[in-house]
Scaffold this motif. Sequence first.
Motif: not given
Lengths: 639, 160
Positions: B57-80
């Motif tokens: 909601q807060l970070l600008p679309p396509g920005s590196a922190p937002r991409v890293a946040l989304v990919f990091g969460f989806v690819l690691i956190c639920p399984g961890l």
Amino acid sequence: VANLPRGDSGRGRSLRFPQSMALVVAIVMATLDYVVGQARPLTPGASEPAPLITGTLLAAAVRGATLPSAVVLWLLSLRGVEPTQMGDLGLVPLLPPLFWLALGIVLLSLCGQIVRRAPTALLAGHIAVLIAVLHATPCLLYGTLRYSWAWKHVGVVDYFMRHAGVNQSLVELGAYQSWPGFFTTNAMLTKASGLASSVDYATWAPPFFNALLVGPLYTIFRCFTTDRRLIWAAMAIYYLGSWVGQDYFSPQATTFFLYLSILGLLLRHLWSPPLALPSADSSERMTGRGANLPGRRPWVVAIVIMMAAIVPTHQLTPIMLICGLSVVMVLCRQRLAIPLALLITMTVDWDLLFAWPWLSQNLGGIESTFGTLFSNANSGFINLGAASKGQVLVAQVDRLQSAAIWALALLGFARRFRGRRELALPLLATAPISIIIASDYDGEMIFRIYMFGLPFAAFYAAAAFFPRETSGRSRWPRLALPAVVLALVPGFAFSYYGKEEANYLSPEEVQAASLVYGLAPRGSLIVSATSDFPWGFVNYENYDYERFALEDPHFRQEVLSDPVGALSQVMSLQQHHHAYLILTRAQRFDVEMTGILPTDSLSRIERALIDSPDFLVLYRNPEAVVITLVGPVPEVVSR
Amino acid sequence: MRAIGRGSLHRLATTVGSLPKRALLAVVDVLWPRWRLVRLRWWLLGASGWLTMLGVQLLPPGSAPRVALVFGFVLICPGLAFSLLLPICEAAMRWVLAIALSISIAIVLNVALTMIHDGSVTLRLAALALITSVAVVVAACRPLRQVDRPSPPLRRKVEQ
């Protein structure tokens, strides 16, 4: 487009100062590293050779500096490489000597560390650098998404970004509507990240997926040995043997990771009795084991979740998994009935309930290839009689590379298997072969079988050097391992980089394709010689496609003898209100590589169309041309 | 009669009104001693999905922190988070499971929502965040059950 210089750049260029310095430092470091590695084994052994260098600090400094210097050398080597000058042998002649030296240094250093049984983190670091050098090189050089198939996968992701559900009435890329798992997940990732398209990150898929595989490979190998030399030598051989190129932005790459993860979990936690019994070698500890851990149920749940993800994502991987698990369950007498039954049920249910529209349409093709063993095995190979000279060489080298790895695996099997209860590994290596009876999988089955069996074959190939934990202390494996690993490099390079002229899609080609998709109204026809261009990456469902070089030989001959007449018929405005023909450099190479059209035929077709008053060139750059048919709008369409 | 009725109603209203507060206090009383032993990183893992949604909601679309946040969460956190429920001894196995399960959970969820023609990204992220939080909470509660139930030798001693 026709007069591009082919395959002669980057050679004979003098080294600049920083490159020369990096080269000297890296070579010295690698030599010292190997000498130190040979002289100072970490594991205490009774019959080790006397240390040549005693300075621990020096050894540590050398070990610490080799890998970074190889990375610097590799990055420096990529400066000045022009992929547009690629020739018939792909990227191989373009890569400068510095690149090969960097790769050689990484491999030599890795071999040195393997022999001295270095810590796992250091060995993993070497494998990470090896993956970067092998798979990040095209990403760094090209700046565009590699493989035309990756572009269409981007297109399907784009479809799911714009639509909430599947549309099984789509004919083009219809299979992806029946197995949408990979695409819907990427659509969510792309939308949540705020990216315009998945093409922004899909470029980096090959190094990403190869790096992912390290985990499951390590887990599987660890089930059978505690010998770090065997584990990491197998890893190196796997990456040098993995030339099939199914590591791009695709469902197959994703499900292959899940396939290996399931097998790793199964071998480690559901196997009974224990694997890697120390019957033949008392020094090797038992590792793979589920019996000691409490309860099988949580592991079965984890495996079933992964199976549930594979089933709606890829049509072939569940079949491979069913095949592997069945063979292992029956011949190794494992209690895998519940996961196997669930997998079969999920697969059959999905195929009947969701994928049936696509399956029913393609049942005829599947039936026609069922049981035709030799035809299925040979359908994937290019026609050596018609292909270009360079591609004949590439095809021969990749066959030789595959044969060499399997021959090495047989040797390792013979050296290691005696007295061990490791039936699972050879069974998993060979189980995929049985699938060849079922289908040719559009000519790719033989390559997929090789891919699915490779991890297990690589383990035995490494076992040729280290069959026992106590073995490998003589000079033979210390010399043979680096020699064999270095000998696999040319094989990998020709097999993996040799077809890059077709896989590389230049920015100019992307520009031309973007123009077509930006210009063409909904319902237009997009014509090309083959599908080897950036196609379908946006709004793919709105267009019809025609690839004239992939049609029957009679029509191909018609196009060659009368391009204007034949293509006027194809692009007739009676059928489509707009039609665009796009011809690109990669298509030109594709038809020459496979031999489906004679050399220079696309250039002749292009010239004929440009000279004809019926056609109009809409866009042209050195790599691509976009042509449309000019003619009166038919009455039916205009109404 | 009316007075009795009014008094009863008042007591009933007081009792019912205070139930959520009591229940909450009871849960906190029981769980807090164990939950506070849970490491901060697991709490962060449990909250990672909700933080990701906030970032989206807060970070600008396509920005590196937002991409890293989304990919990091989806690819690691639920399984961890899910892997916390499994008896894993090795770090390598935990990370393999974390990524493999995260990808699998994301695929299964996305396919399920695509099949019912729901294209909401927020719903998908919220579902993943919920799975992650629930898995972490269940993992945090698991030692509690093991502590509450005496081990067989201890139980035998108690019975004697």
